[in-house]
Write a protein that holds these residues in place. Structure first.
Motif, mmCIF file in Angstrom:
data_model
loop_
_atom_site.group_PDB
_atom_site.id
_atom_site.type_symbol
_atom_site.label_atom_id
_atom_site.label_comp_id
_atom_site.label_asym_id
_atom_site.label_seq_id
_atom_site.Cartn_x
_atom_site.Cartn_y
_atom_site.Cartn_z
ATOM 1 N N TRP A 1 -14.186 0.734 -3.344
ATOM 2 C CA TRP A 1 -13.434 -0.479 -2.948
ATOM 3 C C TRP A 1 -12.680 -1.063 -4.145
ATOM 4 O O TRP A 1 -12.102 -2.127 -4.051
ATOM 5 C CB TRP A 1 -14.356 -1.516 -2.323
ATOM 6 C CG TRP A 1 -15.276 -1.019 -1.245
ATOM 7 C CD1 TRP A 1 -16.611 -1.285 -1.139
ATOM 8 C CD2 TRP A 1 -14.945 -0.214 -0.104
ATOM 9 N NE1 TRP A 1 -17.134 -0.681 -0.019
ATOM 10 C CE2 TRP A 1 -16.138 -0.007 0.634
ATOM 11 C CE3 TRP A 1 -13.766 0.386 0.362
ATOM 12 C CZ2 TRP A 1 -16.190 0.755 1.811
ATOM 13 C CZ3 TRP A 1 -13.814 1.149 1.519
ATOM 14 C CH2 TRP A 1 -15.004 1.322 2.232
ATOM 15 N N GLU A 2 -12.753 -0.425 -5.266
ATOM 16 C CA GLU A 2 -11.949 -0.756 -6.442
ATOM 17 C C GLU A 2 -12.289 -2.132 -7.026
ATOM 18 O O GLU A 2 -11.427 -2.807 -7.572
ATOM 19 C CB GLU A 2 -10.445 -0.714 -6.098
ATOM 20 C CG GLU A 2 -10.080 0.396 -5.155
ATOM 21 C CD GLU A 2 -8.582 0.639 -5.025
ATOM 22 O OE1 GLU A 2 -7.940 -0.125 -4.296
ATOM 23 O OE2 GLU A 2 -8.085 1.578 -5.652
ATOM 24 N N GLU A 3 -13.529 -2.547 -6.872
ATOM 25 C CA GLU A 3 -13.878 -3.903 -7.278
ATOM 26 C C GLU A 3 -14.969 -3.981 -8.340
ATOM 27 O O GLU A 3 -15.004 -4.929 -9.116
ATOM 28 C CB GLU A 3 -14.372 -4.696 -6.051
ATOM 29 C CG GLU A 3 -13.329 -4.834 -4.966
ATOM 30 C CD GLU A 3 -13.881 -5.477 -3.705
ATOM 31 O OE1 GLU A 3 -13.132 -6.222 -3.057
ATOM 32 O OE2 GLU A 3 -15.048 -5.228 -3.353
ATOM 33 N N PHE B 1 -7.954 -13.549 -0.411
ATOM 34 C CA PHE B 1 -9.414 -13.598 -0.493
ATOM 35 C C PHE B 1 -10.011 -14.743 0.323
ATOM 36 O O PHE B 1 -10.905 -15.439 -0.110
ATOM 37 C CB PHE B 1 -9.825 -13.701 -1.972
ATOM 38 C CG PHE B 1 -9.334 -12.515 -2.749
ATOM 39 C CD1 PHE B 1 -10.048 -11.328 -2.725
ATOM 40 C CD2 PHE B 1 -8.134 -12.566 -3.444
ATOM 41 C CE1 PHE B 1 -9.582 -10.211 -3.398
ATOM 42 C CE2 PHE B 1 -7.652 -11.450 -4.119
ATOM 43 C CZ PHE B 1 -8.384 -10.272 -4.094
ATOM 44 N N TRP C 1 -5.410 -2.054 -12.931
ATOM 45 C CA TRP C 1 -6.127 -1.647 -11.716
ATOM 46 C C TRP C 1 -7.585 -1.373 -12.067
ATOM 47 O O TRP C 1 -7.910 -1.254 -13.257
ATOM 48 C CB TRP C 1 -5.477 -0.394 -11.101
ATOM 49 C CG TRP C 1 -5.685 -0.308 -9.612
ATOM 50 C CD1 TRP C 1 -6.451 0.612 -8.938
ATOM 51 C CD2 TRP C 1 -5.130 -1.165 -8.615
ATOM 52 N NE1 TRP C 1 -6.409 0.359 -7.588
ATOM 53 C CE2 TRP C 1 -5.605 -0.736 -7.356
ATOM 54 C CE3 TRP C 1 -4.289 -2.297 -8.637
ATOM 55 C CZ2 TRP C 1 -5.274 -1.368 -6.151
ATOM 56 C CZ3 TRP C 1 -3.951 -2.929 -7.446
ATOM 57 C CH2 TRP C 1 -4.447 -2.456 -6.231
ATOM 58 N N ARG D 1 -16.897 -3.883 5.208
ATOM 59 C CA ARG D 1 -17.293 -3.057 4.060
ATOM 60 C C ARG D 1 -18.683 -3.447 3.581
ATOM 61 O O ARG D 1 -19.536 -2.606 3.348
ATOM 62 C CB ARG D 1 -16.283 -3.232 2.918
ATOM 63 C CG ARG D 1 -14.893 -2.744 3.273
ATOM 64 C CD ARG D 1 -13.978 -2.684 2.055
ATOM 65 N NE ARG D 1 -13.704 -3.992 1.470
ATOM 66 C CZ ARG D 1 -12.877 -4.193 0.447
ATOM 67 N NH1 ARG D 1 -12.277 -3.153 -0.130
ATOM 68 N NH2 ARG D 1 -12.653 -5.397 -0.028
ATOM 69 N N TYR E 1 -12.280 -10.087 0.832
ATOM 70 C CA TYR E 1 -10.898 -9.568 0.858
ATOM 71 C C TYR E 1 -10.401 -9.548 2.307
ATOM 72 O O TYR E 1 -10.998 -8.911 3.170
ATOM 73 C CB TYR E 1 -10.875 -8.160 0.256
ATOM 74 C CG TYR E 1 -9.525 -7.472 0.279
ATOM 75 C CD1 TYR E 1 -8.403 -8.069 -0.295
ATOM 76 C CD2 TYR E 1 -9.377 -6.215 0.857
ATOM 77 C CE1 TYR E 1 -7.174 -7.428 -0.290
ATOM 78 C CE2 TYR E 1 -8.153 -5.557 0.855
ATOM 79 C CZ TYR E 1 -7.052 -6.170 0.291
ATOM 80 O OH TYR E 1 -5.829 -5.538 0.294
ATOM 81 N N TYR F 1 0.843 -1.207 0.000
ATOM 82 C CA TYR F 1 0.000 0.000 0.000
ATOM 83 C C TYR F 1 0.872 1.249 0.000
ATOM 84 O O TYR F 1 0.423 2.323 0.384
ATOM 85 C CB TYR F 1 -0.906 0.022 1.244
ATOM 86 C CG TYR F 1 -2.215 -0.751 1.137
ATOM 87 C CD1 TYR F 1 -2.366 -1.871 0.319
ATOM 88 C CD2 TYR F 1 -3.328 -0.344 1.884
ATOM 89 C CE1 TYR F 1 -3.577 -2.560 0.266
ATOM 90 C CE2 TYR F 1 -4.534 -1.029 1.831
ATOM 91 C CZ TYR F 1 -4.652 -2.140 1.018
ATOM 92 O OH TYR F 1 -5.858 -2.825 0.974
#
Ligand code: NOJ
Ligand code: NOJ
Length: 443
Positions: free
Chosen positions: A171-173, A309, A126, A298, A304, A62
């Motif tokens: 959440w970038e998903e 996962f 990404w 979340r 996650y 990160y």
């Protein structure tokens, strides 16, 4: 920098005394949270103004500047009020963002979510674009400086053309239309309209018209059948079968009230209740310290675990976010001076104040002692979420991203900037609420 300095800052920032009936010391906790944030601002080897999401460089890595994390954290700092240390950090952040934004514009686009710590775009695959980024960045800049700077104009120009597009969520998903992202865009245009009007810019009417359009789009996230506000509309919405996500609560808490929305809006209350109830059974740690409010994740279906996962866990920023939500709600109701019960919000109020005598009543106002008792319960509930997060934070208060659903120990990226910011927000908000309620009880 030592903790004493941050303690002094917090003392200077607080317009109210932070004396609290809670089980923690809000002043001391706030100072520690600020220290955690500033450690990630002054990380060695990064371009000035970069704000790393976490110092963790592997499992997970990160060690990047995320537009969202950075802007939300800067927004949290500016809400503390003007101060030389904060002003300097915000100035540096804005300078960094200008470089990052221009690099992104030449590459994947203005809504690039993640940057190298030297300001270059992250070149790997990404979930992009993430349109909450330019929205929160411009909103934060506008609140800090009150100017329609080139940074702001580029973001708004992009959003003007793209606010109705699908985008990746916070959440970038998931690619779709998201309540959180839409709300962020609305508040940015609303704030830009106000600034434009103040400086006599002809853009005011345009910004305000777009804000209205976006606000009306927010209405479609209400699921009247389930009495919730859905996080996502579009192809991907079925990924979250329960239709619940903390991002809905975070949106109203972070971005503040609008014409149709606030922390006390009935569908928001119903969503908050369902969120809480859904996380109680799925995280075993919630039955330890069962007198405390539960750890919140979340969304219930999350898998996650912070690196892989293997299944979801409660998050500090989600649990502190619920804490902030309850205290913001008590504040909101105290300002309104009344609470109206309806079919959508009734179970929320009854759950949080079971002894309320509501038979035949559809409104409580501030002349009724039950009104203040209810607000006291809501404040206590907020502080209970905070206490839950503190139990799992460890005595040194180094907040990671998650805490383990079985053991309660920290897990995921360590020293997560956004976790520190979310704790600071919750401490400050609940301290203010506490002060408001004490004023009443003194009479
Ligand atoms: C990292 C993201 O930041 C996180 O939100 C996501 O759940 C995982 N990657 C999986 O996509
Ligand atoms: C994963 C989270 O899902 C995302 O919201 C965040 O921006 C990154 N981690 C960095 O903290």
């Amino acid at each position: 920098m030592n903790i004493g300095l941050f303690a002094t800052l917090i003392f200077a920032f607080s317009s109210v005394s932070v004396a609290s009936s809670s089980s923690y010391d809000a002043s001391k906790e706030s100072a520690l949270a600020l220290q955690g944030i500033f450690q990630n601002i002054n990380s060695p080897g990064v371009r000035r103004g970069a704000l790393i999401a976490s110092p963790s460089t592997s499992a997970p890595n990160y060690f990047y500047h995320w537009t969202r994390d950075a802007a939300l954290t800067m927004g949290t700092l500016i809400e503390l009020g003007p101060n030389p240390l904060v002003n300097n950090a915000v100035r540096n952040w804005a300078d960094f963002e200008l470089v990052a934004q221009s690099n992104a514009a030449k590459a994947q686009g203005v809504a690039e979510p993640k940057f190298e710590v030297n300001g270059q775009v992250f070149a790997g695959p990404w979930g992009r674009p993430q349109n909450d980024g330019p929205a929160i960045r411009s909103w934060t800049y506008l609140r800090a400086f009150g100017e329609l700077s080139p940074l702001v104009q580029t973001d708004l120009e992009y959003l003007k053309n793209h606010w109705a597009d699908t985008t990746f969520d916070l959440w970038e998903e998931v690619r779709g239309h998201h309540f959180f992202t839409t709300y962020a865009q609305m508040v940015s245009f609303r704030t830009a309209a106000a600034v434009a009007q103040r400086v006599g810019s002809s853009a005011a009417a345009d910004y305000s018209r777009i804000a209205d359009q976006i606000e009306s789009a927010l209405g479609s996230f209400i699921d009247t059948g389930r009495s919730t506000v859905l996080p996502t509309l579009g192809g991907a919405q079925n990924l979250k079968a329960a239709g619940l996500d903390i991002s809905v609560i975070l949106a109203v808490v972070y971005f503040g009230p609008s014409r149709q929305w606030s922390v006390s809006q009935s569908y928001i209350l119903s969503t908050a209740l369902r969120m809480e109830q859904s996380f109680i059974p799925i995280y075993p740690i919630n039955s330890a310290f069962a007198n405390l409010a539960p750890g919140i994740g979340r969304y219930p279906e999350d898998v996650y675990d912070g690196t892989g996962f293997s299944g979801g866990h409660p998050w500090f920023l989600a649990t502190f976010g619920m804490g902030e939500f309850y205290c913001a709600l008590a504040q909101d109701l105290s300002a309104r001076g009344q609470v109206n019960f309806d079919q959508v919000n009734f179970s929320f109020y009854k759950f949080n104040a079971p002894e309320l005598q509501t038979i035949g009543i559809n409104q409580l106002n501030s002349r009724d002692p039950q009104f203040w008792a209810l607000l006291g319960h809501l404040r206590d509930k907020g502080e209970s979420f905070i206490s839950r997060a503190l139990v799992h934070a460890g005595a040194d208060r180094r907040y990671s991203e998650q805490f383990d659903r079985n053991t309660g120990y920290r897990r995921g990226a360590r020293d997560l900037t956004w976790s520190y910011a979310s704790s600071l927000r919750a401490f400050q908000r609940c301290a203010q609420t506490d002060q408001i309620l004490r004023q009443f009880w003194r009479h």
